[in-house]
Write a protein that holds these residues in place. Sequence first.
Motif, PDB file in Angstrom:
ATOM      1  N   ALA A 150      98.174  32.639  21.855  1.00 37.71           N
ATOM      2  CA  ALA A 150      98.254  34.106  21.826  1.00 37.71           C
ATOM      3  C   ALA A 150      99.142  34.587  20.680  1.00 37.71           C
ATOM      4  N   ILE A 151     100.287  33.896  20.500  1.00 35.34           N
ATOM      5  CA  ILE A 151     101.184  34.278  19.412  1.00 35.34           C
ATOM      6  C   ILE A 151     100.512  34.059  18.066  1.00 35.34           C
ATOM      7  N   SER A 152      99.786  32.950  17.934  1.00 40.78           N
ATOM      8  CA  SER A 152      99.084  32.675  16.676  1.00 40.78           C
ATOM      9  C   SER A 152      98.029  33.737  16.398  1.00 40.78           C
ATOM     10  N   ARG A 153      97.310  34.121  17.466  1.00 45.45           N
ATOM     11  CA  ARG A 153      96.293  35.152  17.284  1.00 45.45           C
ATOM     12  C   ARG A 153      96.928  36.488  16.902  1.00 45.45           C
ATOM     13  N   LEU A 154      97.988  36.838  17.625  1.00 42.83           N
ATOM     14  CA  LEU A 154      98.659  38.094  17.312  1.00 42.83           C
ATOM     15  C   LEU A 154      99.195  38.083  15.885  1.00 42.83           C
ATOM     16  N   LYS A 155      99.757  36.950  15.492  1.00 45.15           N
ATOM     17  CA  LYS A 155     100.294  36.854  14.134  1.00 45.15           C
ATOM     18  C   LYS A 155      99.164  36.959  13.101  1.00 45.15           C
ATOM     19  N   ALA A 156      98.037  36.278  13.412  1.00 45.14           N
ATOM     20  CA  ALA A 156      96.898  36.349  12.489  1.00 45.14           C
ATOM     21  C   ALA A 156      96.380  37.778  12.388  1.00 45.14           C
ATOM     22  N   HIS A 157      96.271  38.452  13.563  1.00 42.97           N
ATOM     23  CA  HIS A 157      95.815  39.839  13.546  1.00 42.97           C
ATOM     24  C   HIS A 157      96.795  40.714  12.771  1.00 42.97           C
ATOM     25  N   ALA A 158      98.079  40.492  13.017  1.00 42.96           N
ATOM     26  CA  ALA A 158      99.098  41.298  12.327  1.00 42.96           C
ATOM     27  C   ALA A 158      99.068  41.048  10.826  1.00 42.96           C
ATOM     28  N   ASP A 159      98.920  39.767  10.440  1.00 40.07           N
ATOM     29  CA  ASP A 159      98.931  39.430   9.009  1.00 40.07           C
ATOM     30  C   ASP A 159      97.693  39.949   8.300  1.00 40.07           C
ATOM     31  N   ASN A 160      96.536  39.929   9.000  1.00 41.60           N
ATOM     32  CA  ASN A 160      95.282  40.328   8.360  1.00 41.60           C
ATOM     33  C   ASN A 160      94.929  41.786   8.604  1.00 41.60           C
ATOM     34  N   SER A 161      95.688  42.451   9.452  1.00 44.20           N
ATOM     35  CA  SER A 161      95.371  43.827   9.813  1.00 44.20           C
ATOM     36  C   SER A 161      95.647  44.771   8.644  1.00 44.20           C
ATOM     37  N   PRO A 162      94.818  45.818   8.508  1.00 45.42           N
ATOM     38  CA  PRO A 162      95.130  46.846   7.506  1.00 45.42           C
ATOM     39  C   PRO A 162      96.334  47.689   7.888  1.00 45.42           C
ATOM     40  N   LEU A 163      96.798  47.526   9.128  1.00 38.70           N
ATOM     41  CA  LEU A 163      97.971  48.265   9.583  1.00 38.70           C
ATOM     42  C   LEU A 163      99.247  47.597   9.089  1.00 38.70           C
TER      43      LEU A 163
END
Length: 602
Positions: A150-163
């Motif tokens: 979950a942390i890896s996914r959240l980090k990936a989403h955060a790193d790749n997010s336009p936000l």
Amino acid sequence: MPDDQIRFLIVDDIQENMIALEALLRRDGLRIDFAGSATEALEMMLVNDYALAFLDVQMPEIDGYELAELMRGAERTRGVPIIFVTAADRDERRRFRGYEAGAVDYIFKPLDPLILRSKAEVFFRIGRQARELERQRDEMRVLAHHRDVAISRLKAHADNSPLALVECDRDLTIRSWSQGAERMFGVSAEQMLGQTIGQHRWLASDACTVLQGWIDNGTSAPRHSTEMTATRNDGESIHCEVFGSILRDPTDGNLSLSLQMLDVTERRRAEEVRSLLIGELNHRIKNTLANVQAIARQTLRQADNIDDFEQVFIGRLLALSRAHSILSDVTWTSAPLDHLIDEQIRAGTLDAMRLVRKGPKVQLSPENTLRLALSLHELGTNAAKYGALSVPGGVVDLSWKTVGQSLVLKWEERGGPTVSPPARTGFGMTLIHASAGGEEDTVQADWRETGVIWTITLPVGVETLKTKTAAKPVENIRGPMKRSELGGSRVLVVEDEPLVALDISHELKAAGALSVNIARTIGQALQAIEHSDIDVALLDGNLSGERVDEVAFALSRRAIPFCFVSGYGRQHLPQDFQDAPIIEKPFRADALLPVLNELIRS
């Protein structure tokens, strides 16, 4: 369940001893295995996990002490607790050897049931606890795995997010700065962590005040949002939508602020451009309608009868429409003068075989294009009625040159009848004089007996291209204007504008159509094609925003000839029907009827 049972192992070479020991140890949740030799015992311990092993000291081949030493030498069996069972005397040397081999206790025969059960209970409970710990360990491993994923996914989403994701404590000190924030603001996390929100000056002081107010209000509002202007590291200002959440730490009650920031700079610019374009479109539409109104009024004032008004007004309206089409093709920037002349030839206002033109390649502003289109239409119409084009041998010389920033266009008629200045100035003459924007002395007429010479000067809105070449002649697409009869044909008109449909219907009936069926929707058109007798069809390019491909295919399946009647160009019409004729709106009846007759005869 069997998998949850605690296992004890009894190793003895005498079957009766093992049965007796098992009878004393038997209880719920305990499984007892038997091994008649050391070899068998070792094999079983390689497969199963045991909470306790009872080893008989005196066994043939390998005795209990030797088995214990073998167990301590293997990684898997090293931790199994051992209780020796012996009938020998309580020799201290033997006991020492047993403890040295890894035993935890001794039980002497004859067995005391109470002592046996008490000692076994200790290891049973230890086994239960070990099993529970293993279960908890496995659960924790699973939870830890899910947490890490979950942390890896959240980090990936955060790193790749336009936000841009930014977290701050109560004092607005930055504690987290995502890669999206690094990309958006051009500042690394190392530079931002530990600083307060306003310290790097990427947010203005009033924006920091807003964020501080969110935290000061605590968790009273679950979600905050606002718009802010931020500054990138390179000094560029960007517009952001900001969403904030106030979080409270359950352990110490401290508040933190989680921000999600979206760069909407391009969207804001697009909205501004769209607003500007809508305003410009409204301006142009109203200007066009005002021009049409002026043309209608002035034409009506000077028309001798309604037929004369219709012919002159429609001609002027079509000239304005063709100029709009040229400007649409160049997205209302600047239009080539050659294209403007070509459109007059295609419309039949000018005869390509009797037109001599020469001049450099120039581009005209939208205003000049619209005014000059009307002027060329009036010049061509007057020449066809009264001037050089009214007799077989007449010719028009059309030439132009640039003088500084201005364009000087010369229209010279020769070989026609003798001309003289008109007794009164009509609206057509006014249109010609307005072709330079109403500037004084920019339009001059020289009424010579051999033919009129017009000189029009465009002082602004002209761009000269480097290449200079005479334009190639363009053939007239439409021949002489004459009505055509439909000879009792049955016509389907697919048109969603009621006034346009009514006008087309009147023209078709006046031309001899037996019946005119009007369909205003896709469904009505398909119904008419399926159940009505139709000789020819007129198909609008768009019905209330819906494409007409389905209707075109239905007409094609029934072998009904049709043409498109549309304000769209060929590229916006059904691409599977490139050979279908197009009549562009607005149109004259004498342009519509010949096309329909040709379709009926084909």
